[in-house]
Write an enzyme that holds these catalytic residues in place. Structure first.
Site, PDB file in Angstrom:
ATOM      1  N   ASN A  46      30.929  51.938  45.679  1.00  0.00           N
ATOM      2  CA  ASN A  46      31.036  50.702  44.892  1.00  0.00           C
ATOM      3  C   ASN A  46      29.858  49.772  45.138  1.00  0.00           C
ATOM      4  O   ASN A  46      29.873  48.614  44.706  1.00  0.00           O
ATOM      5  CB  ASN A  46      32.326  49.960  45.247  1.00  0.00           C
ATOM      6  N   HIS A 132      45.506  45.707  40.526  1.00  0.00           N
ATOM      7  CA  HIS A 132      45.295  46.300  41.855  1.00  0.00           C
ATOM      8  C   HIS A 132      46.525  46.140  42.758  1.00  0.00           C
ATOM      9  O   HIS A 132      47.261  45.150  42.661  1.00  0.00           O
ATOM     10  CB  HIS A 132      44.094  45.613  42.503  1.00  0.00           C
ATOM     11  N   GLU A 173      42.657  42.176  36.330  1.00  0.00           N
ATOM     12  CA  GLU A 173      41.339  42.483  36.890  1.00  0.00           C
ATOM     13  C   GLU A 173      40.301  42.239  35.790  1.00  0.00           C
ATOM     14  O   GLU A 173      40.632  42.321  34.603  1.00  0.00           O
ATOM     15  CB  GLU A 173      41.264  43.949  37.328  1.00  0.00           C
ATOM     16  N   SER A 177      39.594  48.858  38.223  1.00  0.00           N
ATOM     17  CA  SER A 177      38.947  49.641  39.269  1.00  0.00           C
ATOM     18  C   SER A 177      39.043  51.149  39.070  1.00  0.00           C
ATOM     19  O   SER A 177      38.177  51.882  39.517  1.00  0.00           O
ATOM     20  CB  SER A 177      39.517  49.261  40.639  1.00  0.00           C
ATOM     21  N   ASP A 202      40.887  38.723  39.073  1.00  0.00           N
ATOM     22  CA  ASP A 202      40.330  39.462  40.207  1.00  0.00           C
ATOM     23  C   ASP A 202      39.109  40.212  39.667  1.00  0.00           C
ATOM     24  O   ASP A 202      39.238  41.176  38.927  1.00  0.00           O
ATOM     25  CB  ASP A 202      41.391  40.444  40.735  1.00  0.00           C
ATOM     26  N   HIS A 205      35.163  44.146  40.653  1.00  0.00           N
ATOM     27  CA  HIS A 205      34.194  45.126  40.144  1.00  0.00           C
ATOM     28  C   HIS A 205      33.264  44.557  39.069  1.00  0.00           C
ATOM     29  O   HIS A 205      32.420  45.285  38.550  1.00  0.00           O
ATOM     30  CB  HIS A 205      34.929  46.361  39.606  1.00  0.00           C
ATOM     31  N   LYS A 235      31.487  45.126  47.236  1.00  0.00           N
ATOM     32  CA  LYS A 235      31.054  46.056  46.182  1.00  0.00           C
ATOM     33  C   LYS A 235      29.607  45.710  45.822  1.00  0.00           C
ATOM     34  O   LYS A 235      28.718  46.040  46.610  1.00  0.00           O
ATOM     35  CB  LYS A 235      32.062  45.997  45.045  1.00  0.00           C
TER      36      LYS A 235
HETATM   37  C1  LIG Z   1      40.395  45.192  41.914  1.00  0.00           C
HETATM   38  C2  LIG Z   1      40.353  45.085  43.397  1.00  0.00           C
HETATM   39  N1  LIG Z   1      40.841  43.982  43.980  1.00  0.00           N
HETATM   40  C3  LIG Z   1      40.843  43.834  45.312  1.00  0.00           C
HETATM   41  C4  LIG Z   1      40.341  44.809  46.124  1.00  0.00           C
HETATM   42  C5  LIG Z   1      40.375  44.624  47.614  1.00  0.00           C
HETATM   43  O1  LIG Z   1      39.139  44.156  48.057  1.00  0.00           O
HETATM   44  P1  LIG Z   1      38.671  44.473  49.553  1.00  0.00           P
HETATM   45  O2  LIG Z   1      38.168  45.867  49.563  1.00  0.00           O
HETATM   46  O3  LIG Z   1      37.624  43.443  49.831  1.00  0.00           O
HETATM   47  O4  LIG Z   1      39.892  44.283  50.394  1.00  0.00           O
HETATM   48  C6  LIG Z   1      39.819  45.977  45.579  1.00  0.00           C
HETATM   49  C7  LIG Z   1      39.275  47.026  46.486  1.00  0.00           C
HETATM   50  O5  LIG Z   1      39.045  48.123  46.254  1.00  0.00           O
HETATM   51  C8  LIG Z   1      39.825  46.131  44.181  1.00  0.00           C
HETATM   52  O6  LIG Z   1      39.370  47.241  43.605  1.00  0.00           O
END
Ligand SMILES: Cc1ncc(COP(=O)(O)O)c(C=O)c1O
Length: 385
Positions: A46, A132, A173, A177, A202, A205, A235
């Protein structure tokens, strides 16, 4: 015997080809990685802008090491909030056009902190079906009623908002992801405004990658329209941790009530200082976003010519949907045999029957790397039929 479920659950996962194992990465340089002494092209990272292993970020880290401590020594409300944190927060507030920023050690923690604190007293949470795990877990730990609208289906969301009243959070999101497609953020904001809901994005990505300045999926969208924004540093920014960019009142509320923030050691000051410098690179080096776009375009074009079926994504996340977990593992192994590192994503990370290879492209890949990937992928898929 107590805890018999442990062995039983593991055996079931093994039988269903769903058992997860970690891989020890012995070396990585952005474009490639080494596992068990063998070198692979890495299409599973990522680190979208190729920053994590870049010489520039390494030089920054070396400089920062003399000025900042590795550990913060305490939670932010005790003695853990340093000048390095304050500078990073101010930069991010300015960049995103939000009143205030709070830092977290991970995106997982930031999602939990915001959702659990804001919805502690109940209300409604309307979440995209593909949100997520950290968002859904946050929602399930509250008194609020969680309803999931069909993925990116604004008609379904519009129907659901008609049936809710009181405190409502709509969450999504920015770039999904596991599918790589984008949320219709302006439409979401309009729907939220129509029912006085708060919209939460969120953008793990999208941040760093999307928008002319790399501000992400919400670049150009005001705090008024989209008051709650989360993004991660692990990422595109090439470090780790996360932030919430939020109105001042929400900030004050979280500082007082968000247990993930209050009862957790603050992010490393060294990491905060490196992250700030990395953010400046991300903003200033538009060429990294341009190269990534070229790579995405090249990959999709080659796949279309080779008859490799793709999903509707124009981002760095380019999944190849397989369906069956075992077939996905077989293709993954074919790719590995040819020096290409990819991850098989299987249920429960994705819905049953939708196992896939999750290909991620980065700025660090060359055209030749992508040609090799598509060639082996097409051969693997044909042999697999
Ligand atoms: C959409 C999304 N939110 C939150 C997270 C969590 O972030 P972190 O890896 O910093 O805990 C991820 C992690 O893969 C993610 O893909």
């Amino acid at each position: 015997m107590a805890f018999e479920f442990i062995a039983a659950e593991l055996a079931r996962r093994q039988e269903d080809s769903l058992l997860r194992r970690r891989q020890l990465i012995e070396h990585a340089d952005g474009r490639c990685l080494e596992v068990a002494g063998r070198r692979y092209l890495n299409f599973s990272s990522n680190d979208y802008l190729g920053l994590a292993h870049s010489d520039e970020l390494k030089a920054i880290a070396t400089r920062c090491v003399s000025d900042w401590s590795a550990g913060s020594g305490a939670s932010p409300l005790v003695t853990g909030h340093s000048l390095a944190h304050a500078r990073l927060e101010d930069y991010l507030a300015d960049l995103t056009g939000r009143d205030k920023v709070l830092l977290f050690n991970s995106g997982f923690a930031a999602n939990q902190a915001l959702i659990q604190s804001l919805m502690a007293k109940g209300g409604h949470i309307l979440a995209d079906k593909l949100s997520h795990a950290s968002m859904l877990d946050g929602a399930l730990a509250t008194q609020a009623r969680l309803q999931r609208y069909r993925h990116n289906d604004m008609q379904h969301l519009s129907e659901l908002v008609l049936k809710v009243d009181g405190d409502t959070l709509i969450m999504t999101e920015g770039v999904f992801s596991m599918d790589g497609d984008k949320a219709p953020i302006s439409r979401l904001c309009d729907i939220a405004a129509s029912c006085q809901a708060l919209c939460y994005l969120d953008d793990a990505h999208g941040f760093g990658v999307l928008g002319p300045q790399g501000i992400g999926s919400a670049e150009g969208i005001s705090q008024h329209a989209l008051p709650l924004l989360m993004a991660t540093f692990g990422k595109a920014i090439g470090t780790s941790g996360a932030f919430l960019a939020i109105p001042a009142t929400v900030h004050d509320y979280l500082v007082n009530f968000a247990r993930h923030y209050i009862y957790s050691t603050a992010m490393s000051p060294l990491l905060a200082a490196i992250t700030l410098e990395s953010l400046k690179l991300v903003k200033g080096q538009a060429w990294r976003r341009e190269k990534l776009s070229e790579n995405i375009h090249c990959f999709r074009h080659l796949c279309q010519s080779a008859g490799v079926p793709l999903m509707a994504s124009d981002t760095a996340i380019q999944p190849v949907l397989m369906g069956d977990a075992e077939r996905t593992l077989t293709l993954c192994q074919i790719m590995k045999n040819n020096g290409l590192w990819l991850t098989a994503i299987r249920p429960p990370t994705v819905p049953p029957g939708s196992a896939r290879l999750r290909i991620t492209l980065t700025t660090a890949h060359s055209r030749d790397d992508i040609c090799k990937l598509v060639k082996v992928l097409a051969q693997g898929l044909n042999g697999d039929k």
